[in-house]
Motif scaffolding. Structure first.
Motif: not given
Length: 279
Positions: A63-69, A207-218
């Motif tokens: 969690v960073k700045d009230s957002h869950e990663y 080789t790669g990253t996939k990021v979800a912020i507040d459950d919005q995963l690409g």
């Protein structure tokens, strides 16, 4: 026994001991035959160019700045550069050792994983093992090819390196690594920088990253390290006032929990060889 003969025998003995430590003429701890057997036991695919490096997917939550990663990091595990370290990492991952462990140290350059859990009392509690592994890096006599170290794995943004205790003037800690590893967020590498290429074993390239912020995963991985994520990771708030369950003081532990959720390995069909552990 005359002095000349005695000295000659001592020289021969020293030479034999050196060979037994190094393992083979190119400076590695393992012979080519031993590396082949290790790759075969792991069940790695093999081509005419050698073994195909396996892949690791590491899921991290914070969690960073009230957002869950929630972040999935995709890594090429460098069996061709650091076979003992990769073998050990796979063994731990397959046993679930890293699942739900938490970061206990982070700064703008790197983050250390694989040492602690948060126990039922909300305290950092160390996960320990009763073995170490040899450090696969130049200062410890490890050379992938030849003796100049140019083919050894080197630090780059997002890579994984194996953590070991710091050297002292009286004790060698180069072979003290066991479970802890670090991810890097910066280009501050080299002999006079924060992390030295010659003193730590790099064992995986991102080789790669996939990021979800507040459950919005690409749905797709971004090649390499997502730059926005790197900026966030480098600015995670820390505190130096955390004490562990056994009373140890932790410095630069994240104010909010950074959890390693899981490690999934692909590209192997066998099992790790634990005989390379130093008891």
């Amino acid at each position: 026994m005359n002095k000349l003969l005695k000295n000659s025998l001592l020289i021969v003995l020293a030479f034999v001991l050196t060979l037994s430590f190094v393992g083979c003429a190119n400076g590695n701890f393992l012979s080519e035959n031993q590396i082949n057997k290790l790759g075969e036991k792991l069940g790695l695919e093999k081509t005419e160019d050698g073994f195909v490096n396996p892949t690791a997917f590491i899921t991290v939550n914070f969690v960073k700045d009230s957002h869950e990663y929630t972040v999935v990091f995709r890594y090429e595990l460098l069996f061709d550069k650091a076979p003992v370290t990769v073998n050990n990492f796979i063994a731990l991952a397959k046993d679930g050792f890293y699942d739900n462990t938490v970061v206990d140290y982070t700064n703008e350059y790197y983050t250390v994983f694989g040492r602690y859990i948060i126990n039922g009392d909300g305290e950092y509690e160390k996960k320990t093992v009763k073995y170490t592994i040899k450090g696969e890096f130049e200062a410890n006599g490890w050379y992938v090819n030849g003796k100049d170290g140019t083919d050894n794995a080197t630090h780059q943004i997002g890579c994984l390196g194996m953590y070991h205790d710091a050297q002292t003037a009286t004790k060698n800690y180069f072979d003290s690594a066991s479970t802890a590893f670090y991810m890097t967020w910066s280009n501050a590498y080299g002999s006079d920088k924060v992390i030295s290429n010659s003193n730590y074993a790099v064992f995986a390239y991102l080789t790669g990253t996939k990021v979800a912020i507040d459950d919005q995963l690409g749905n797709d991985f971004v090649n390499g390290l997502d730059s926005a994520l790197a900026a966030v990771m480098r600015k995670i708030n820390t505190t130096s006032g955390v004490k562990t369950a056994d009373g140890e003081q932790l410095y630069y532990a994240p104010t909010d929990s950074v959890k390693l959720v899981s490690v999934v390995i692909e590209g192997m069909s066998g099992s790790a060889d634990t005989s390379y552990r130093i008891k």
